[in-house]
Design an enzyme around this catalytic site. Structure first.
Site, PDB file in Angstrom:
ATOM      1  N   ARG A  16      -5.877  15.077   6.799  1.00  0.00           N
ATOM      2  CA  ARG A  16      -6.328  14.935   5.416  1.00  0.00           C
ATOM      3  C   ARG A  16      -6.451  16.297   4.733  1.00  0.00           C
ATOM      4  O   ARG A  16      -6.159  16.414   3.541  1.00  0.00           O
ATOM      5  CB  ARG A  16      -7.660  14.174   5.374  1.00  0.00           C
ATOM      6  CG  ARG A  16      -8.003  13.720   3.967  1.00  0.00           C
ATOM      7  CD  ARG A  16      -9.239  12.855   3.939  1.00  0.00           C
ATOM      8  NE  ARG A  16     -10.464  13.624   4.066  1.00  0.00           N
ATOM      9  CZ  ARG A  16     -11.669  13.211   3.669  1.00  0.00           C
ATOM     10  NH1 ARG A  16     -11.798  11.993   3.127  1.00  0.00           N
ATOM     11  NH2 ARG A  16     -12.734  13.943   3.832  1.00  0.00           N
ATOM     12  N   HIS A  27       0.745   5.593  -1.259  1.00  0.00           N
ATOM     13  CA  HIS A  27       0.365   6.807  -1.982  1.00  0.00           C
ATOM     14  C   HIS A  27       1.674   7.573  -2.074  1.00  0.00           C
ATOM     15  O   HIS A  27       2.044   8.301  -1.142  1.00  0.00           O
ATOM     16  CB  HIS A  27      -0.663   7.632  -1.213  1.00  0.00           C
ATOM     17  CG  HIS A  27      -1.832   6.831  -0.703  1.00  0.00           C
ATOM     18  ND1 HIS A  27      -2.787   6.309  -1.547  1.00  0.00           N
ATOM     19  CD2 HIS A  27      -2.199   6.459   0.547  1.00  0.00           C
ATOM     20  CE1 HIS A  27      -3.694   5.663  -0.820  1.00  0.00           C
ATOM     21  NE2 HIS A  27      -3.352   5.730   0.444  1.00  0.00           N
ATOM     22  N   GLU A  65     -10.946   2.242   8.699  1.00  0.00           N
ATOM     23  CA  GLU A  65      -9.703   2.745   9.299  1.00  0.00           C
ATOM     24  C   GLU A  65      -9.989   3.670  10.468  1.00  0.00           C
ATOM     25  O   GLU A  65      -9.235   3.710  11.434  1.00  0.00           O
ATOM     26  CB  GLU A  65      -8.898   3.494   8.220  1.00  0.00           C
ATOM     27  CG  GLU A  65      -7.592   4.089   8.741  1.00  0.00           C
ATOM     28  CD  GLU A  65      -6.839   4.878   7.690  1.00  0.00           C
ATOM     29  OE1 GLU A  65      -7.406   5.149   6.620  1.00  0.00           O
ATOM     30  OE2 GLU A  65      -5.678   5.224   7.953  1.00  0.00           O
ATOM     31  N   ASP A  67       2.093   3.081   2.993  1.00  0.00           N
ATOM     32  CA  ASP A  67       0.976   4.030   2.915  1.00  0.00           C
ATOM     33  C   ASP A  67       1.417   5.481   2.709  1.00  0.00           C
ATOM     34  O   ASP A  67       1.730   5.884   1.605  1.00  0.00           O
ATOM     35  CB  ASP A  67       0.114   3.838   4.179  1.00  0.00           C
ATOM     36  CG  ASP A  67      -1.225   4.540   4.100  1.00  0.00           C
ATOM     37  OD1 ASP A  67      -1.428   5.337   3.177  1.00  0.00           O
ATOM     38  OD2 ASP A  67      -2.083   4.299   4.963  1.00  0.00           O
ATOM     39  N   HIS A  98      -9.640   0.739   0.935  1.00  0.00           N
ATOM     40  CA  HIS A  98      -9.481   1.190   2.326  1.00  0.00           C
ATOM     41  C   HIS A  98     -10.778   0.865   3.051  1.00  0.00           C
ATOM     42  O   HIS A  98     -11.851   1.233   2.563  1.00  0.00           O
ATOM     43  CB  HIS A  98      -9.384   2.713   2.408  1.00  0.00           C
ATOM     44  CG  HIS A  98      -8.157   3.354   1.865  1.00  0.00           C
ATOM     45  ND1 HIS A  98      -8.196   4.358   0.930  1.00  0.00           N
ATOM     46  CD2 HIS A  98      -6.852   3.182   2.179  1.00  0.00           C
ATOM     47  CE1 HIS A  98      -6.974   4.786   0.680  1.00  0.00           C
ATOM     48  NE2 HIS A  98      -6.135   4.088   1.408  1.00  0.00           N
ATOM     49  N   HIS A 136     -11.612   3.435  -3.647  1.00  0.00           N
ATOM     50  CA  HIS A 136     -10.934   4.188  -2.591  1.00  0.00           C
ATOM     51  C   HIS A 136     -11.407   3.756  -1.208  1.00  0.00           C
ATOM     52  O   HIS A 136     -10.605   3.485  -0.318  1.00  0.00           O
ATOM     53  CB  HIS A 136     -11.111   5.709  -2.746  1.00  0.00           C
ATOM     54  CG  HIS A 136     -10.393   6.454  -1.665  1.00  0.00           C
ATOM     55  ND1 HIS A 136     -10.974   6.750  -0.457  1.00  0.00           N
ATOM     56  CD2 HIS A 136      -9.112   6.890  -1.571  1.00  0.00           C
ATOM     57  CE1 HIS A 136     -10.080   7.352   0.324  1.00  0.00           C
ATOM     58  NE2 HIS A 136      -8.954   7.450  -0.334  1.00  0.00           N
ATOM     59  N   HIS A 170       0.823  -1.222   0.000  1.00  0.00           N
ATOM     60  CA  HIS A 170       0.000   0.000   0.000  1.00  0.00           C
ATOM     61  C   HIS A 170       0.849   1.260   0.000  1.00  0.00           C
ATOM     62  O   HIS A 170       1.596   1.506   0.955  1.00  0.00           O
ATOM     63  CB  HIS A 170      -0.936   0.002   1.213  1.00  0.00           C
ATOM     64  CG  HIS A 170      -2.020   1.027   1.136  1.00  0.00           C
ATOM     65  ND1 HIS A 170      -3.013   0.990   0.183  1.00  0.00           N
ATOM     66  CD2 HIS A 170      -2.267   2.144   1.872  1.00  0.00           C
ATOM     67  CE1 HIS A 170      -3.837   2.018   0.353  1.00  0.00           C
ATOM     68  NE2 HIS A 170      -3.392   2.739   1.374  1.00  0.00           N
ATOM     69  N   ARG A 211     -16.737   5.050   1.486  1.00  0.00           N
ATOM     70  CA  ARG A 211     -17.195   6.446   1.467  1.00  0.00           C
ATOM     71  C   ARG A 211     -17.228   6.970   0.038  1.00  0.00           C
ATOM     72  O   ARG A 211     -18.072   7.778  -0.324  1.00  0.00           O
ATOM     73  CB  ARG A 211     -16.233   7.313   2.298  1.00  0.00           C
ATOM     74  CG  ARG A 211     -16.310   7.064   3.784  1.00  0.00           C
ATOM     75  CD  ARG A 211     -15.215   7.827   4.522  1.00  0.00           C
ATOM     76  NE  ARG A 211     -13.984   7.055   4.605  1.00  0.00           N
ATOM     77  CZ  ARG A 211     -12.772   7.501   4.243  1.00  0.00           C
ATOM     78  NH1 ARG A 211     -12.616   8.719   3.761  1.00  0.00           N
ATOM     79  NH2 ARG A 211     -11.719   6.727   4.370  1.00  0.00           N
ATOM     80  N   HIS A 261      -6.040  -1.555   6.014  1.00  0.00           N
ATOM     81  CA  HIS A 261      -6.246  -1.139   7.419  1.00  0.00           C
ATOM     82  C   HIS A 261      -7.189  -2.094   8.163  1.00  0.00           C
ATOM     83  O   HIS A 261      -6.751  -2.792   9.047  1.00  0.00           O
ATOM     84  CB  HIS A 261      -6.744   0.312   7.546  1.00  0.00           C
ATOM     85  CG  HIS A 261      -5.929   1.308   6.800  1.00  0.00           C
ATOM     86  ND1 HIS A 261      -4.566   1.423   6.991  1.00  0.00           N
ATOM     87  CD2 HIS A 261      -6.240   2.220   5.826  1.00  0.00           C
ATOM     88  CE1 HIS A 261      -4.084   2.367   6.183  1.00  0.00           C
ATOM     89  NE2 HIS A 261      -5.085   2.857   5.470  1.00  0.00           N
TER      90      HIS A 261
HETATM   91  C1  NGQ Z   1      -5.731   8.435   1.400  1.00  0.00           C
HETATM   92  N1  NGQ Z   1      -4.926   7.744   3.558  1.00  0.00           N
HETATM   93  O1  NGQ Z   1      -6.538   8.194   0.532  1.00  0.00           O
HETATM   94  O2  NGQ Z   1      -4.610   8.909   1.157  1.00  0.00           O
HETATM   95  C2  NGQ Z   1      -6.100   8.141   2.836  1.00  0.00           C
HETATM   96  C3  NGQ Z   1      -6.714   9.340   3.475  1.00  0.00           C
HETATM   97  C4  NGQ Z   1      -9.199   9.151   3.089  1.00  0.00           C
HETATM   98  C5  NGQ Z   1      -5.009   6.947   4.616  1.00  0.00           C
HETATM   99  N2  NGQ Z   1      -6.153   6.442   4.898  1.00  0.00           N
HETATM  100  C6  NGQ Z   1      -7.916   9.879   2.795  1.00  0.00           C
HETATM  101  N3  NGQ Z   1      -3.986   6.651   5.331  1.00  0.00           N
HETATM  102  O3  NGQ Z   1      -9.183   8.013   3.554  1.00  0.00           O
HETATM  103  O4  NGQ Z   1     -10.245   9.751   2.837  1.00  0.00           O
HETATM  104 ZN    ZN Z   2      -4.156   4.533   1.865  1.00  0.00          ZN
END
Ligand code: NGQ
Ligand code: ZN
Length: 458
Positions: A87, A63, A240, A325, A237, A211, A61, A214, A274
């Site tokens: 975020r 980004h 988390e 991550d 995801h 993603h 994982h 959500r 997660h």
């Molecule tokens: C992300 N990162 O997409 O980069 C997510 C945060 C979200 C992590 N969850 C954004 N660590 O989940 O909306």
């Molecule tokens: Zn992530």
């Protein structure tokens, strides 16, 4: 030493699929695969490796762009700092990135990951469009930047373009900060299909991701799944943050992991990233489905996610792998160490992830993560065996900490000893990418990365 297009490598100690072996000669063929393995033999003309050999780990994982903000979000804000305030800061970086920045940051990250013992990275890629939210003339521009970075670093790549459509459960419209991420189902499928040939020619594997629950509705998941190629890894995801659990229950009466299993036929292709807030029943469901839980222990700690019940999960034969991550750490050892330490801090006990009496925690963590991460990255197998790619990490045999120990203790020293830079050389697909701690492209990669950081600061 090279004979008939085969390289011969000799290791005094090597962790093979069947366990530790002594005096091993690996023959690596022109395709970068292990053609033969002999144990208990003399080195002969083979190149002597400088320390114990272990398989390179896949990182399930990433980004990559978030590497640019490591250590820049640790100043207290006005209110109650959380995942959600982090975020917002992450979205600020998103609003600034060009394809060149994305490539420079990804290349630097990938070199760092190689030096941390990872041989492949699964890039969960959702930054698709221009800063105004409009697709680039080449709609895959940002994905191609990641492919180019992997060509430069040489790391194995599993590309996971991400489908992202909404800001919350129930198909809520995306926010302005999310506009670079957004597709409808057709737009996403055309991106995915467009990437097939570029990934093939770059030697990258192609999967896909949702993603989160959500960001996509159940109907959208079903529509995309109809078009998913066989064997493609599928990541999401899930669960988390407690806020996501509450929103899921408010929307459907189901927790996020329950809801995912309602919507989709979750199987071995899936990686649940997660899965922090999980019940016993959900853990049994995950284990029974053969899906991998994608743990990112350093990021989960950084973001205050909570603690995944990993010791219970492995007791129920659950599969997990590791990812970095947001990349507040870039090494196998850091991730595995904090994974174990979280369990110790919770239980006020030691050696939680050993599985059985007498087992080394380092070995247990390493073996399970190698297998789970490979599965999540879409690889057919994991570890060092005949026919497998020569994805080899050589630890530093000149370190007194390693030279004085054997077998599983090598892994325990590496993961738990705090003994500094331990990864010395890394071969991926038969090519040496890191030698004596250095990557051949270090200078150019560092230069472009420094320029990107300067630009992003301005
Ligand atoms: C992300 N990162 O997409 O980069 C997510 C945060 C979200 C992590 N969850 C954004 N660590 O989940 O909306
Ligand atoms: Zn992530």
């Amino acid at each position: 030493m090279v004979t008939d297009n085969h390289q011969l490598l000799f290791a005094e100690r090597a962790l093979l699929v069947e366990g530790w072996a002594n005096d091993v000669v690996f023959s690596v063929d022109a395709d970068g695969c292990i053609a033969s393995l002999e144990q208990g033999v003399a080195a002969g003309s083979a190149k002597r490796l400088a320390g114990p050999v272990v398989p390179a780990m896949a990182n399930l994982h990433s980004h990559s762009f978030q590497r640019a903000m490591a250590g820049l979000t640790d100043v207290a804000g006005q209110g109650d700092d959380s995942f959600w305030t982090w975020r917002e800061e992450m979205y600020r970086l998103v609003s600034l990135l060009t394809p060149d920045d994305a490539m420079a940051i990804a290349a630097k990250l990938q070199v760092e990951l190689l030096k941390g013992g990872f041989g492949r990275v699964a890039e969960f890629h959702y930054l698709h469009h221009g800063a105004d939210g409009r697709p680039y003339d080449e709609p895959a521009e940002m994905s191609l930047a990641i492919l180019r970075a992997a060509e430069q670093s040489g790391i194995g790549l599993t590309m996971l373009p991400v489908f992202y459509a909404h800001s919350d459960f129930g198909g809520t419209a995306p926010t302005a900060g999310q506009r670079r991420f957004i597709h409808d189902v057709d737009g996403f499928l055309s991106l995915l299909h467009g990437l097939t040939s570029s990934c093939r020619s770059a030697g990258a594997r192609l999967g896909l991701a949702f993603h989160s629950l959500r960001a996509v509705t159940g109907d959208e998941i079903s529509a995309v799944m109809e078009a998913v190629p066989e064997h493609a890894p599928i990541h999401i995801h899930v669960a988390e943050q407690e806020r996501e659990v509450a929103a899921s229950i408010a929307h459907s009466g189901r927790r996020p992991i329950e809801r995912l299993y309602d919507i989709a036929d979750v199987d071995e292709r899936w990686c649940l990233v997660h899965a922090t807030h999980v019940t016993e029943a959900e853990m049994a469901m995950i284990a029974g489905s053969g899906a991998v839980v994608g743990l990112c222990p350093m990021t989960e700690a950084d973001l205050g996610d909570g603690l995944f019940p990993a010791s219970d999960f492995i007791a129920g034969e659950g599969r997990f792998g590791i990812g970095t991550d947001s990349h507040v750490a870039t090494s196998v050892a850091d991730e595995l160490r904090i994974l174990e330490y979280g369990q110790r801090l919770r239980d006020r006990r030691r050696n939680r992830m050993a599985g059985r009496p007498g087992a080394s925690v380092g070995r247990t963590l390493f073996d399970r993560a190698v297998a789970g991460s490979a599965q999540a990255a879409g690889l057919a197998g994991a570890g060092l065996s005949v026919g497998a790619p020569a994805d080899i990490v050589v630890l530093d045999g000149s370190s007194p900490y390693l030279a004085s120990v054997d077998g599983d203790t090598i892994l325990d020293r590496w993961i738990f000893g705090g003994i500094g830079q331990v990864v010395r050389d890394v071969m991926i697909g038969g090519r040496w990418l890191v030698e004596d701690g250095r990557h051949a492209k270090d200078e150019e990669v560092d230069h472009a990365f420094a320029a990107a950081l300067q630009r992003l600061k301005a």
